[in-house]
Write a protein that holds these residues in place. Sequence first.
Motif, PDB file in Angstrom:
ATOM      1  N   SER A   1       0.778  -1.124   0.211  1.00  0.00           N
ATOM      2  CA  SER A   1      -0.058  -0.053   0.098  1.00  0.00           C
ATOM      3  C   SER A   1       0.793   1.257   0.118  1.00  0.00           C
ATOM      4  O   SER A   1       2.017   1.214   0.312  1.00  0.00           O
TER       5      SER A   1
ATOM      6  N   LEU B   1      -0.276   4.075   1.227  1.00  0.00           N
ATOM      7  CA  LEU B   1      -0.956   4.951   2.410  1.00  0.00           C
ATOM      8  C   LEU B   1       0.018   5.229   3.373  1.00  0.00           C
ATOM      9  O   LEU B   1       0.699   4.302   3.892  1.00  0.00           O
TER      10      LEU B   1
ATOM     11  N   GLU C   1      -8.971   8.983   6.666  1.00  0.00           N
ATOM     12  CA  GLU C   1     -10.558   8.694   6.376  1.00  0.00           C
ATOM     13  C   GLU C   1     -10.528   7.309   7.194  1.00  0.00           C
ATOM     14  O   GLU C   1     -10.052   6.352   6.779  1.00  0.00           O
TER      15      GLU C   1
ATOM     16  N   ASN D   1      -8.027   1.850   4.943  1.00  0.00           N
ATOM     17  CA  ASN D   1      -8.811   2.073   3.726  1.00  0.00           C
ATOM     18  C   ASN D   1      -9.312   3.391   3.690  1.00  0.00           C
ATOM     19  O   ASN D   1      -9.885   3.873   4.708  1.00  0.00           O
ATOM     20  N   ASP D   2      -8.908   4.215   2.692  1.00  0.00           N
ATOM     21  CA  ASP D   2      -9.315   5.547   2.432  1.00  0.00           C
ATOM     22  C   ASP D   2     -10.395   5.956   1.559  1.00  0.00           C
ATOM     23  O   ASP D   2     -10.399   7.039   1.128  1.00  0.00           O
ATOM     24  N   ASP D   3     -11.324   5.006   1.196  1.00  0.00           N
ATOM     25  CA  ASP D   3     -12.245   5.177   0.058  1.00  0.00           C
ATOM     26  C   ASP D   3     -13.303   5.200   0.636  1.00  0.00           C
ATOM     27  O   ASP D   3     -14.154   3.999   1.061  1.00  0.00           O
TER      28      ASP D   3
ATOM     29  N   SER E   1     -16.535   2.874  -0.364  1.00  0.00           N
ATOM     30  CA  SER E   1     -16.514   1.234   0.119  1.00  0.00           C
ATOM     31  C   SER E   1     -17.268   0.830   1.215  1.00  0.00           C
ATOM     32  O   SER E   1     -17.439  -0.205   1.532  1.00  0.00           O
TER      33      SER E   1
ATOM     34  N   VAL F   1     -11.612  -3.125  -1.474  1.00  0.00           N
ATOM     35  CA  VAL F   1     -10.894  -2.454  -2.009  1.00  0.00           C
ATOM     36  C   VAL F   1      -9.522  -2.781  -2.204  1.00  0.00           C
ATOM     37  O   VAL F   1      -8.905  -3.368  -1.504  1.00  0.00           O
TER      38      VAL F   1
ATOM     39  N   ASP G   1      -7.052  -1.359  -4.518  1.00  0.00           N
ATOM     40  CA  ASP G   1      -6.481  -0.217  -5.107  1.00  0.00           C
ATOM     41  C   ASP G   1      -5.432   0.024  -4.133  1.00  0.00           C
ATOM     42  O   ASP G   1      -5.535   0.641  -2.840  1.00  0.00           O
TER      43      ASP G   1
ATOM     44  N   LYS H   1      -5.642   3.561  -2.120  1.00  0.00           N
ATOM     45  CA  LYS H   1      -6.714   3.698  -1.285  1.00  0.00           C
ATOM     46  C   LYS H   1      -6.787   2.727  -0.069  1.00  0.00           C
ATOM     47  O   LYS H   1      -7.501   3.088   0.933  1.00  0.00           O
TER      48      LYS H   1
END
Length: 331
Positions: free
Chosen positions: A118, A120, A145, A276-278, A281, A288, A290, A293
């Motif tokens: 990731s 992130l 997030e 998870n920054d989406d 979702s 998720v 990606d 994300k």
Amino acid sequence: MRYLGLLLFTLVGCGSTEEKTVVVPGDCTDATTPGDTSAEAAVDTGVDSTPGDTGVVPDAETGTTCPIKTGGDLCAKVAKYTFPDPQVVDGVGAEFCDVPATTFVLKDGVVPTGVTKSLLPTKVQARLAWSSQGVHAHFHVDDAEVVALPLQFYSADEVQLFLGGSTPLYGEFSPTSKDKGFMSIRMTPPSPVPLGIPGSTEAPAAMASVSYLYKKPSASFCTNAAVPLLAPAKFAGRVVPGGYELELFVPWTLLGRATAPTSGDQIAANLGVGANDDPASRTPPFDVTDPVKAGFAFWKNLPVSGAASPCCGGEAFTSCDTRTWCTPTLE
């Protein structure tokens, strides 16, 4: 290469029982063990179950009573817990003012071969301490997030603590044999908003589960038993500005010890963090993949020598080989 896991949770309502099976990216297949009554134990979320309570702490209550000290190293030592008993497991880190934090950034973590890392910058500051009663822990997570999906590990916000009451010998871990009492504790924060689940207006509370029974029936099939965190262990989680916090207490009896260790003894530990920054979702199907994300990584994965790893595929890794964990000394 993508690792698949399966978590089985039993949700009990008034007069009925519903089983929900969720397939998640992971390294093994998680399933409850037939006849294991420990799955019936309740999880202490530390969150008021009043309808409409999302678990979000008002701004006036979000700060701890002291700054987080840095400079900790969970691979080297675990601090002595000196705060007056009992620990108040409420998500607030007031008891850990003198405990230096081990800092772990998701994008700098370790992942299995073939798994995309990731990107992130989610950061966890983990403070672990020990007493004659057990292991005390607090986690502060900087997360832009908060997307808490308690039934969807590995593509949600979570902290994973790997813990054993002694040093590892076998690699395989179990509550009753092999590396007895070694466990993986997975914790999610409460959701700051209700999820987009049809028919539901509630936001899930913080959740903790434990996987500890590792079995390898064949080279290509692995199983873990996943059950709620057992009492007398305690857990709580809360959302704070810029992220979330988790707090935990695990007694030595759950970590495979009949008696408490003493200063100078070693235990086993490691960390994992997922993010998870989406926000999209929060509605089904949740998953998720990606790396911009979401993602999951481990803090350390120490090299292994000697007997072959019990991990599927043969690669020694934190989630299925305790010999890759750190062995810190108790202060």
